[in-house]
Design a protein around this motif. Structure first.
Motif, PDB file in Angstrom:
ATOM      1  N   LEU A  23      73.254 -39.674 -21.097  1.00  0.00           N
ATOM      2  CA  LEU A  23      72.312 -39.389 -21.660  1.00  0.00           C
ATOM      3  C   LEU A  23      70.998 -39.246 -21.208  1.00  0.00           C
ATOM      4  N   LEU A  24      70.291 -38.083 -21.808  1.00  0.00           N
ATOM      5  CA  LEU A  24      68.726 -37.860 -21.274  1.00  0.00           C
ATOM      6  C   LEU A  24      67.934 -38.541 -22.143  1.00  0.00           C
ATOM      7  N   ASP A  25      66.751 -39.253 -21.821  1.00  0.00           N
ATOM      8  CA  ASP A  25      65.573 -39.824 -22.547  1.00  0.00           C
ATOM      9  C   ASP A  25      64.586 -38.769 -22.511  1.00  0.00           C
ATOM     10  N   ASN A  26      64.640 -37.684 -23.324  1.00  0.00           N
ATOM     11  CA  ASN A  26      63.578 -36.608 -23.137  1.00  0.00           C
ATOM     12  C   ASN A  26      61.966 -37.215 -23.354  1.00  0.00           C
ATOM     13  N   LYS A  27      62.092 -38.235 -24.353  1.00  0.00           N
ATOM     14  CA  LYS A  27      60.826 -38.822 -24.527  1.00  0.00           C
ATOM     15  C   LYS A  27      60.007 -39.375 -23.431  1.00  0.00           C
ATOM     16  N   THR A  28      60.691 -40.198 -22.849  1.00  0.00           N
ATOM     17  CA  THR A  28      60.167 -40.707 -21.446  1.00  0.00           C
ATOM     18  C   THR A  28      59.981 -39.593 -20.630  1.00  0.00           C
ATOM     19  N   ILE A  29      60.965 -38.750 -20.359  1.00  0.00           N
ATOM     20  CA  ILE A  29      60.564 -37.448 -19.456  1.00  0.00           C
ATOM     21  C   ILE A  29      59.348 -36.878 -19.816  1.00  0.00           C
ATOM     22  N   PHE A  30      58.971 -36.692 -20.892  1.00  0.00           N
ATOM     23  CA  PHE A  30      57.734 -35.816 -21.503  1.00  0.00           C
ATOM     24  C   PHE A  30      56.612 -37.015 -21.160  1.00  0.00           C
ATOM     25  N   ASN A  31      56.712 -38.054 -21.413  1.00  0.00           N
ATOM     26  CA  ASN A  31      55.557 -38.889 -21.447  1.00  0.00           C
ATOM     27  C   ASN A  31      55.024 -39.034 -19.967  1.00  0.00           C
ATOM     28  N   ARG A  32      56.226 -39.566 -19.211  1.00  0.00           N
ATOM     29  CA  ARG A  32      55.912 -39.763 -17.694  1.00  0.00           C
ATOM     30  C   ARG A  32      55.522 -38.689 -17.162  1.00  0.00           C
ATOM     31  N   SER A  33      56.028 -37.369 -17.409  1.00  0.00           N
ATOM     32  CA  SER A  33      55.324 -36.129 -16.764  1.00  0.00           C
ATOM     33  C   SER A  33      53.914 -36.035 -16.834  1.00  0.00           C
ATOM     34  N   ARG A  34      53.573 -36.174 -18.393  1.00  0.00           N
ATOM     35  CA  ARG A  34      52.277 -36.089 -18.587  1.00  0.00           C
ATOM     36  C   ARG A  34      51.502 -36.894 -17.903  1.00  0.00           C
ATOM     37  N   GLN A  35      51.947 -38.267 -17.688  1.00  0.00           N
ATOM     38  CA  GLN A  35      51.223 -39.256 -16.970  1.00  0.00           C
ATOM     39  C   GLN A  35      51.048 -38.798 -15.765  1.00  0.00           C
ATOM     40  N   ILE A  36      52.302 -38.396 -15.002  1.00  0.00           N
ATOM     41  CA  ILE A  36      52.136 -37.897 -13.512  1.00  0.00           C
ATOM     42  C   ILE A  36      51.246 -36.873 -13.214  1.00  0.00           C
ATOM     43  N   LEU A  37      51.073 -35.853 -14.010  1.00  0.00           N
ATOM     44  CA  LEU A  37      50.597 -34.559 -13.849  1.00  0.00           C
ATOM     45  C   LEU A  37      48.789 -34.903 -13.994  1.00  0.00           C
ATOM     46  N   GLU A  38      48.577 -36.059 -15.107  1.00  0.00           N
ATOM     47  CA  GLU A  38      47.312 -36.818 -15.366  1.00  0.00           C
ATOM     48  C   GLU A  38      46.761 -37.256 -13.997  1.00  0.00           C
ATOM     49  N   SER A  39      47.613 -38.283 -13.442  1.00  0.00           N
ATOM     50  CA  SER A  39      47.156 -38.984 -12.194  1.00  0.00           C
ATOM     51  C   SER A  39      46.887 -38.131 -10.956  1.00  0.00           C
ATOM     52  N   VAL A  40      47.576 -36.893 -10.994  1.00  0.00           N
ATOM     53  CA  VAL A  40      47.285 -36.095 -10.040  1.00  0.00           C
ATOM     54  C   VAL A  40      46.172 -35.065 -10.478  1.00  0.00           C
ATOM     55  N   GLY A  41      45.725 -35.092 -11.733  1.00  0.00           N
ATOM     56  CA  GLY A  41      44.573 -34.551 -12.111  1.00  0.00           C
ATOM     57  C   GLY A  41      44.891 -33.092 -12.503  1.00  0.00           C
ATOM     58  N   ILE A  42      46.061 -32.696 -12.797  1.00  0.00           N
ATOM     59  CA  ILE A  42      46.400 -31.302 -13.330  1.00  0.00           C
ATOM     60  C   ILE A  42      46.913 -31.311 -14.535  1.00  0.00           C
ATOM     61  N   ASP A  43      46.659 -32.125 -15.518  1.00  0.00           N
ATOM     62  CA  ASP A  43      47.116 -32.079 -16.730  1.00  0.00           C
ATOM     63  C   ASP A  43      46.665 -30.953 -17.560  1.00  0.00           C
ATOM     64  N   HIS A  44      45.852 -29.946 -16.861  1.00  0.00           N
ATOM     65  CA  HIS A  44      45.630 -28.624 -17.825  1.00  0.00           C
ATOM     66  C   HIS A  44      47.166 -27.864 -17.693  1.00  0.00           C
ATOM     67  N   ILE A  45      47.892 -28.393 -16.860  1.00  0.00           N
ATOM     68  CA  ILE A  45      49.404 -27.398 -16.805  1.00  0.00           C
ATOM     69  C   ILE A  45      49.962 -27.876 -18.014  1.00  0.00           C
ATOM     70  N   ASP A  46      50.675 -27.015 -18.896  1.00  0.00           N
ATOM     71  CA  ASP A  46      51.409 -27.463 -19.945  1.00  0.00           C
ATOM     72  C   ASP A  46      53.004 -27.929 -19.458  1.00  0.00           C
ATOM     73  N   ILE A  47      53.318 -29.276 -19.718  1.00  0.00           N
ATOM     74  CA  ILE A  47      54.554 -29.661 -18.998  1.00  0.00           C
ATOM     75  C   ILE A  47      55.911 -28.606 -19.835  1.00  0.00           C
ATOM     76  N   HIS A  48      55.472 -27.968 -21.012  1.00  0.00           N
ATOM     77  CA  HIS A  48      56.677 -27.361 -21.363  1.00  0.00           C
ATOM     78  C   HIS A  48      56.955 -25.927 -20.902  1.00  0.00           C
ATOM     79  N   THR A  49      55.861 -25.705 -19.813  1.00  0.00           N
ATOM     80  CA  THR A  49      56.120 -24.125 -19.482  1.00  0.00           C
ATOM     81  C   THR A  49      57.242 -24.176 -18.566  1.00  0.00           C
ATOM     82  N   LYS A  50      57.879 -22.876 -18.388  1.00  0.00           N
ATOM     83  CA  LYS A  50      58.838 -22.900 -17.356  1.00  0.00           C
ATOM     84  C   LYS A  50      58.223 -22.485 -16.157  1.00  0.00           C
ATOM     85  N   ILE A  51      58.687 -22.958 -14.941  1.00  0.00           N
ATOM     86  CA  ILE A  51      57.747 -22.735 -13.458  1.00  0.00           C
ATOM     87  C   ILE A  51      57.821 -21.150 -13.216  1.00  0.00           C
ATOM     88  N   ALA A  52      58.549 -20.534 -13.902  1.00  0.00           N
ATOM     89  CA  ALA A  52      58.557 -19.012 -13.639  1.00  0.00           C
ATOM     90  C   ALA A  52      57.198 -18.330 -14.201  1.00  0.00           C
TER      91      ALA A  52
END
Ligand SMILES: Nc1ncnc2c1ncn2[C@@H]1O[C@H](COP(=O)(O)OP(=O)(O)OP(=O)(O)O)[C@@H](O)[C@H]1O
Ligand SMILES: [Mg+2]
Lengths: 339, 336, 512
Positions: free
Chosen positions: C118-147
């Motif tokens: 099972l995937l824990d999507n909520k954790t994935i989203f929250n942690r991703s947001r935190q990670i982007l924030e800690s790197v200072g690029i939280d202007h990137i939406d975590i739900h956009t595709k890389i393409a």
């Protein structure tokens, strides 16, 4: 600034770092280049040992005659697979070529050479249609050619119905090609070899050939180099229709009759030959000379199964397995050379 | 080019992509109802679903393999083989548990064999499953000398006649398969890696994923669904038939693609597959109730499928143009 | 601050590493070690073996000989997951994000939180947001595709992903190549923070400024061998270059690379009121014969789209393009080439390289018509083709076994040189080059600048699009600055200075 503690700093720049190939590297690269040739030899040994008749000259000539049809059709298929496409309609196109040509001959509309040309023209047109549907309408080639496979067989059968759904091949030219040979080489085999020579030249020596490989390797990049990607691809499909037509005419000359079932499911053998020859279905790699070897493997297997008298119901099962074994062997030869 | 035209394209393309095939399903329903008044009855609609149950179930597995960038051409032949084995074992043992277990074993073996060759030996999936299509069908024919093996059992009766709140077990199995697939694709690691494999298997491997294992698992899921499809097929035929479900694999692939899933993998979902399956099912049933010859049946079918695909492709292009992204002249549904 | 740490034993030590590819000795008994809490730069010319060494650490390749020790224990890295488990994270030179997955899905690929399957999507989203924030690029939406996000942002996501492994050893293979100055500075702020937390950072770059300013120690590779390891704090750029190239600097390249040349008056290309969707707005300019124009700006200021529009690969293009005074319609690359315009795109992996083909075939793809036996016979004259390719391999200094080597086996910088040479060989009137020197070493860079200016002397007009404003200033006759899709400022060579340029790049706000 400090003085660097470097003893090497006086060596000349960019000294060539190329080294001799090791023996193992050479062997494995030969093996991966010609692995398929070893498979042919291996199969010949195994088949010859278990069915002595298999290696008789008469039988070998026979195999080549049998192979010629699939091998000719595999030429165009190689090109289409090179550009990352596929053509499932070749069997039906073969029937179409046979049916139209025989219609013109048997009804004495034209003489034999013109009838042949018209039959080939019809085949090339189907190829063109495939190409246009794939490239202009942007429909995936599997679907397009699955569609034309069904539709063209229907069309060809309708032409046959004009002759009670069965046409005899009476033209002397066909009989001649099917039965004569020059110095042990049956004419059909010579036709096949000549086709291979011509298309080998096109693929390896012309810019069209180069573009096929480039498109298969990276279509976007090729387009950005100003190459008319669409036109090249459509032309490849057209040529595939053409070679399917040639294969169809050779096939009916050998069968001496056109039945509605001519070329049924031959596309599997053709695609198998190309893939065994090492072409990748995602495009960009594949060589014509190896396709020929792939076709020979397919022919050897079918011939062996007939010699062994395997019942028809099981023949396809065994065929499927042997093809897999060949594919695995081919893969293993590549893994060894990559490792 | 003015912006509103571009927005229109984007919106229209999206609408067409989302609802286009649904619209065609409705159009088909209307046409067939018009041609045949008994077509649009509850009984016939149920019938359509049950007739195409194996297709629907197998399409779930095919969706997995296509999203992961592989092809699976073997399910039809695998169903025939598993069905024959089931019938043979049942006629010898008279025990449906053992027979169904044997069929499960056969399906899983075929899936394991295909999956192992594709994942561990890295042989192209088209050639592996094309070969499987041939050898499995050949084995089924060889085992039975090309005859079908009829049998009677309580299980068959149950499958054909039981009903839960008006839903037959066969339809229930379709629903369960889709729910299972939907759950696996959306909520599990396996599903995530299915998409990843289709996007770029090399990069997926570099991210530390055991790509070979997951490819194998995908084919095992397919095999499980093949088994489910086998149970449905033998029940409906009340026999194990070596010639059963001929061409099923092509219908399944067409259904998946026509529903709007990408042929090259990495994208797609089961909702699209479901609509694609409905479309093919209605087409099969509608054309056959019109009672036409085989060759015209295929001609019409091929033609209608091409039209549907054309819309699917048009909508994609419109979206691409509308987004104003580059290289418009150059992408194909099948491109790479 | 690093002084005390320098005495500590290395966290990672590679000794006697040898790696052969068929016919190439990529690494020859290389020694390399990093310590906790240092930024260790790995430098060397294109093809020196940097990426290969790092891929061995990442578990992509296995070394033929040599040992790797981590925290004084020998380790064996057979699969990328082995390295990740040992706490070694890498950002590859060629990005390896999956274009069809979203930012969040990519960050957690291969180690999704959750029970069993099972995937824990909520954790994935929250942690991703935190990670982007800690790197200072939280202007990137975590739900956009890389393409759907531009190359530079992909690079940032990739870095964020590597950081989120909380690695003990972090490897960055040319991470700054697609980044602008600001993003680079920001990246180093993060790296410094990690350094103070004791992370060992291996940093590959061809920008020696970055090495001098931010790194603690450096190991230099040349021709697959270790030249030496130096303390960056007591060395200089020129000393490093000497180590890389193995000879005295003055023999190798002049700092004044651009030979003087004077653009003619004749206008060869005129752009009037050009717009590309909302990305480029109403741009007007002229290009003269023999002129080098540099276009710079923040990422996404529209400079790439402008160049792509001139090559006919953007939709929604409005405005007029005139070639030699005549309006022309350019809606595909072949039309552009017909009008004498070529383009080197910024995304070499997807839009430039044909990896399975040889260096030669890649280089001559658009020019095959030159090598025809005769005008009407499209048969390739291989001998002519070969000698021409050899000439360009020498000219741009491509390190390759032969012209027939598959491009896949070349190092990143040499692949880039190949596609630069592709267009030089095509010999068109107007060259649009987007980031032409990305990932190219100092020497070859100078060589390419020299080539460009001699081309300009021959009467070619060149437009170089680059986010590296120093590069742009150095080579251009005029510098264009784009801001939010508009052509904000045009500098002449004489009036431009770094301050003024930065000021305009930021949209006319003072730069701090
Ligand atoms: N898979 C491969 N097969 C054969 N040769 C290879 C392969 N990968 C790298 N090489 C060769 O090994 C050498 C070192 O390449 P590497 O990519 O490590 O260079 P690099 O220092 O990273 O250069 P760059 O600065 O251009 O990225 C090159 O000569 C290259 O051609
Ligand atoms: Mg590198």
């Amino acid at each position: 600034m400090t003085n660097n503690p470097l003893e090497t700093s006086s060596t000349p720049p960019l000294a060539k770092r190329t080294v001799e190939f090791r023996k193992g590297e050479v062997i494995s690269s030969i093996f991966s280049q010609f692995g398929i040739l070893f498979i042919v030899i291996l199969l010949a040994i195994v088949f010859g040992a278990t069915a002595p008749r298999f290696l008789l000259v008469q039988n070998i000539v026979n195999i080549f005659k049998q192979v010629s049809v699939v091998a000719i059709m595999a030429i165009g298929m190689t090109m289409v697979i090179l550009i990352g496409g596929i053509d499932l309609s070749v069997g039906s196109v073969a029937l179409l070529a046979g049916a139209t040509t025989m219609y013109f001959i048997n009804h004495e509309v034209t003489n034999t050479p013109i009838a042949i040309l018209l039959g080939l023209l019809a085949s090339a047109l189907v190829g063109l249609l495939n190409g246009v549907l794939v490239e202009k309408a942007k429909i995936s080639p599997i679907i397009v050619t699955l569609g034309t496979m069904i539709a063209i067989r229907g069309l060809a059968q309708s032409i046959l119905w004009l002759d009670n759904s069965w046409a005899w091949v009476k033209a002397p030219l066909f009989k001649f090609v099917a039965n004569e040979s020059i110095l042990f080489f049956p004419l059909v085999v010579i036709v096949m070899l000549v086709m291979y020579l011509i298309f080998w030249f096109i693929l390896s020596q012309t810019s069209f050939g180069r573009y096929l490989y480039a498109i298969g390797g990276n279509q976007k990049a090729t387009y950005l180099c100003g190459i008319p990607v669409e036109r090249v691809k459509i032309f490849a499909y057209t040529l595939c229709g053409f070679t399917a037509g040639v294969g169809g005419l050779v096939l009916i000359s050998r069968l001496s009759a056109v039945s509605p079932a001519v070329g049924l499911r031959i596309e599997f053998d053709v695609i198998t030959a190309v893939i065994l020859g090492g072409a990748s279905l995602s495009g960009g790699s594949g060589r014509l000379e190896k396709t020929l070897l792939g076709a020979i493997i397919v022919g050897m297997i079918l011939n062996y199964l007939t010699i062994k008298g395997i019942p028809g119901t099981l023949q396809s099962a065994v065929n499927g397995f042997i093809i897999l074994i060949a594919a695995v062997l081919d893969r293993l030869s590549k893994v060894r050379s990559a490792g | 080019m003015p912006n509103n035209q571009r927005d229109f394209r984007l919106v229209f393309g999206r609408v067409l992509q989302t609802y286009g095939l649904l619209l065609m399903v409705i159009v088909l329903l209307v046409i067939f109802t018009f041609l045949n008044e008994r077509f649009f009855t509850l009984q016939n609609l149920k019938n359509i679903l049950e007739q195409n149950a194996a297709l629907a179930i197998v399409a779930v597995g095919v969706t997995f393999s296509i999203i992961s960038g592989n092809f699976d051409l073997s399910p039809g032949a695998a169903i025939a083989l598993a069905g024959v084995v089931l019938a043979l074992v049942y006629t010898h043992t008279n025990n449906m548990w053992i027979a169904a277990g044997a069929a499960l074993g056969v399906s899983l073996l075929v899936g394991l064999f295909n999956g192992a060759l594709i994942s561990y030996f890295r042989i192209n999936s088209v050639i592996v499953t094309l070969a499987a299509m041939i050898w499995a069908r050949g084995l089924a024919l060889g085992l039975t000398s090309a005859d079908s093996i009829p049998f009677q059992s309580r299980f068959v009766e149950f499958m054909n006649n039981a009903s839960f709140l008006g839903v037959s077990p066969i339809i229930l199995l379709i629903i369960l398969s889709f729910v299972l697939g939907w759950f696996l694709l959306g909520y599990t690691r396996l599903g995530r890696y299915t998409y990843a494999l289709g996007g770029d298997s090399e990069a997926t491997k570099q991210a530390g994923v055991n790509t070979a294992l997951y490819t194998l698992l995908i084919f095992l899921i397919s095999a499980f669904l093949v088994w489910t499809g086998t149970l449905v097929t033998v029940s409906r035929l009340s026999a194990g038939a070596p010639n059963a479900v001929y061409g099923l694999e092509f219908d399944a692939i067409v259904a998946v693609i026509i529903g709007g899933n990408s042929m090259t993998g990495g994208e797609g979902n089961l909702g699209k597959t479901l609509i694609g399956v409905l479309f093919i099912a209605i087409l099969n049933n509608g054309l056959s109730t019109l009672g036409m010859r085989d060759s015209s049946f295929y001609l019409y079918k091929g033609f209608i499928i091409l039209i549907a695909l054309f819309f699917e492709v048009m909508s994609r292009r419109m979206i691409v143009k509308g987004q104003g992204s580059t290289l418009s002249g150059n992408e194909t549904v099948s491109g790479h | 601050m690093t002084q005390s740490l320098q005495e500590s034993p290395p966290i990672l030590e590679m000794t006697g590493i040898t790696k052969r590819f068929p016919g190439v000795l990529a690494l020859n008994r290389v020694n390399f070690s990093v310590k906790r809490g240092e930024i260790h730069s790995l430098i060397g010319q294109n093809g020196a073996g940097k990426s290969t060494l790092m891929k061995i650490l990442a578990g992509v390749y296995s070394a033929d000989e040599g040992t790797i020790c981590m925290e004084e224990q020998p380790i064996h890295l057979r699969h990328p997951s082995d390295s990740l488990n040992k706490g070694i994270a890498i950002v590859y030179q060629e990005l390896s994000l999956l274009p069809n997955l979203t930012v969040a899905q990519n960050i957690f690929l291969g180690r999704e939180p959750g029970k069993w399957l099972l995937l824990d999507n909520k954790t994935i989203f929250n942690r991703s947001r935190q990670i982007l924030e800690s790197v200072g690029i939280d202007h990137i939406d975590i739900h956009t595709k890389i393409a759907d996000i531009p190359l530079a942002q992909r690079q940032l996501v990739e870095i964020a992903k590597a950081l989120s492994h909380n690695p003990k050893v972090l490897i960055l293979d040319e991470p700054t190549a697609p980044l602008t100055g600001d993003d680079t500075k920001h990246l180093f702020d993060i790296l410094k923070r990690l350094r103070s937390q004791g992370v060992a950072i291996i940093f590959i770059t061809h920008r020696l400024k970055e090495v001098i300013t931010y790194c603690d120690r450096g190991t230099v590779l040349r021709n697959g061998q270790t030249v030496g390891c130096v303390d960056i704090h007591n060395t200089s750029e020129s000393a490093l270059i000497e180590m890389m190239i193995g000879q005295k600097l003055e023999n190798f390249y002049r700092s004044d690379t651009a030979t003087k040349h004077l653009p003619k008056q004749e206008v060869v290309l005129e752009v009037q009121g050009l717009s590309v969707g909302k990305k480029v707005r109403d741009v007007t300019f002229q290009v003269r014969r023999g002129e080098i124009i540099g276009i710079t700006g923040l990422l996404g200021a529209g400079q790439n789209e402008l160049a792509r529009a001139l090559f006919g690969i953007e939709n929604q293009v409005a405005g007029v393009i005139r070639r030699n005074g005549k309006p022309v319609r350019i809606s595909s690359p072949s039309e552009a080439i017909y009008h004498g315009i070529c383009l080197l795109t910024e995304n070499r992996k997807e839009e430039g390289l044909i990896l399975e083909m040889s260096v030669k075939e890649n280089m001559t793809l658009p020019s095959l018509a030159f090598f025809r036996l005769s005008k009407w016979i499209p048969v390739v004259n291989h001998r002519k083709e070969h000698s021409r390719v050899e000439e360009f391999i020498r000219k741009v200094n491509i390190v390759t076994r032969s012209a027939n080597t598959r491009l896949r086996t070349l190092s990143g910088g040499n692949q880039q040189k190949t596609i630069v040479a592709r267009w030089l060989l095509r010999n068109l009137e107007i060259l649009l080059f987007i980031e032409p020197t990305r990932g190219i070493d100092v020497g070859a860079k100078a060589e390419i600048y020299r080539l460009l200016s001699s081309l300009a002397n021959e009467g070619k007009s060149i437009i170089v699009v680059s986010t590296d404003h120093v590069e742009v200033m150095g080579i251009s006759d005029r510098v264009f600055v784009m801001y939010k899709g508009r052509l904000a400022k045009i500098f002449d060579k004489v009036e431009v200075s770094e301050e003024k340029l930065l000021f305009e790049i930021q949209g006319g706000v003072p730069h701090d």
